[in-house]
Design a protein around this motif. Sequence first.
Motif, PDB file in Angstrom:
ATOM      1  N   ALA A  42      -0.991  18.721  27.341  1.00  0.00           N
ATOM      2  CA  ALA A  42      -0.238  17.501  27.629  1.00  0.00           C
ATOM      3  C   ALA A  42       0.627  17.079  26.438  1.00  0.00           C
ATOM      4  O   ALA A  42       1.788  16.698  26.604  1.00  0.00           O
ATOM      5  CB  ALA A  42      -1.195  16.372  28.009  1.00  0.00           C
ATOM      6  N   GLY A  80      -3.546  13.215  33.702  1.00  0.00           N
ATOM      7  CA  GLY A  80      -4.312  13.675  32.546  1.00  0.00           C
ATOM      8  C   GLY A  80      -5.776  13.839  32.890  1.00  0.00           C
ATOM      9  O   GLY A  80      -6.414  14.847  32.545  1.00  0.00           O
ATOM     10  N   MET A 189       3.644  12.560  30.654  1.00  0.00           N
ATOM     11  CA  MET A 189       2.867  13.448  29.792  1.00  0.00           C
ATOM     12  C   MET A 189       2.310  12.720  28.569  1.00  0.00           C
ATOM     13  O   MET A 189       1.220  13.037  28.100  1.00  0.00           O
ATOM     14  CB  MET A 189       3.731  14.629  29.347  1.00  0.00           C
ATOM     15  N   SER A 192      -0.627  10.997  29.839  1.00  0.00           N
ATOM     16  CA  SER A 192      -1.656  12.008  30.070  1.00  0.00           C
ATOM     17  C   SER A 192      -2.374  12.375  28.773  1.00  0.00           C
ATOM     18  O   SER A 192      -3.606  12.375  28.704  1.00  0.00           O
ATOM     19  CB  SER A 192      -1.009  13.259  30.683  1.00  0.00           C
TER      20      SER A 192
END
Length: 299
Positions: A42, A80, A189, A192
């Motif tokens: 991530a 995530g 991201m 995450s």
Amino acid sequence: MKNLTHVVMVLFGATLYGTMSSFVKLSYAQGYNAAEISFAQAALAALLLGICTLVTREKYKERLTRKLLFSLLLTGSSIGLTNFLYYESVHYISASLSIIILMQFTWFSLLLEWILFKKRPSAVELFTVVLILIGTVIAGNIFSPEERSFSIKGAVLALLSSLTYASYIVANGRIDTGARWQSKSTLIMIGSACTIFLINCKTILAGNHFDSEFLLWAVFFAVIGTTIPTALFAASIPKIGAGVSSILMTVELPVAIICASLVLKESIGPLQVVGIVIMLGAIAAMNYYKSLKSENQKG
């Protein structure tokens, strides 16, 4: 021809996604764990997508509100959790069983929309859910005396990853944003990576695997498992529609199982193939019905 190109791009992105569980399990043989792998994946993906966002910022002007920023980070926390729980599940059960359980997100998303937004599933959708569950039991080979890879803990982890994945899909579909895909993906991201780190900070900080070999694995997962599929989906899904894309993305299931058979030497019997076909047919039918329903509502 143009639509065909976008179809191939979505199929390729889903294929890359499908290979991840087998290679994650392969990396465990080197002593790595789900927390390290999912966090590095991530974090590096956020970095790569962030660079892409900065490079293209002069061509497109956008304004991210505080509400949108928070929504995207929160959406990122759900994906995530999905990656971490899914990767953790393959510690305990086979990669093929993990992906079969993960695909339950299709009916979990219906359940969440029913509970949260009072969108009651139709009779057709409920029927396809029953087919998915029947296919899951057959494909998972759970009750077979020959199934030695089954673990309640692993199954629960995979089921939780399915629930968080459904949460991600529902949340992502309801974020009304004019943000570029680069910015949107980067923020997701970041959310995450932050969530994975917060729940696994002790494991990640105590790890002694942050060497050149681990970096190679991390780059592989970040590029192949996140950055490229994200770019392909962002470029193609708006062109061919979410309904068609959802049907095409079911290719992730057979790809994951074939990859597990080739890479991890997991055996797949004829009865399991039947179960997989039932699941694929039911999922494709559900997505097709939902896309028709959506078009009728717009019309």
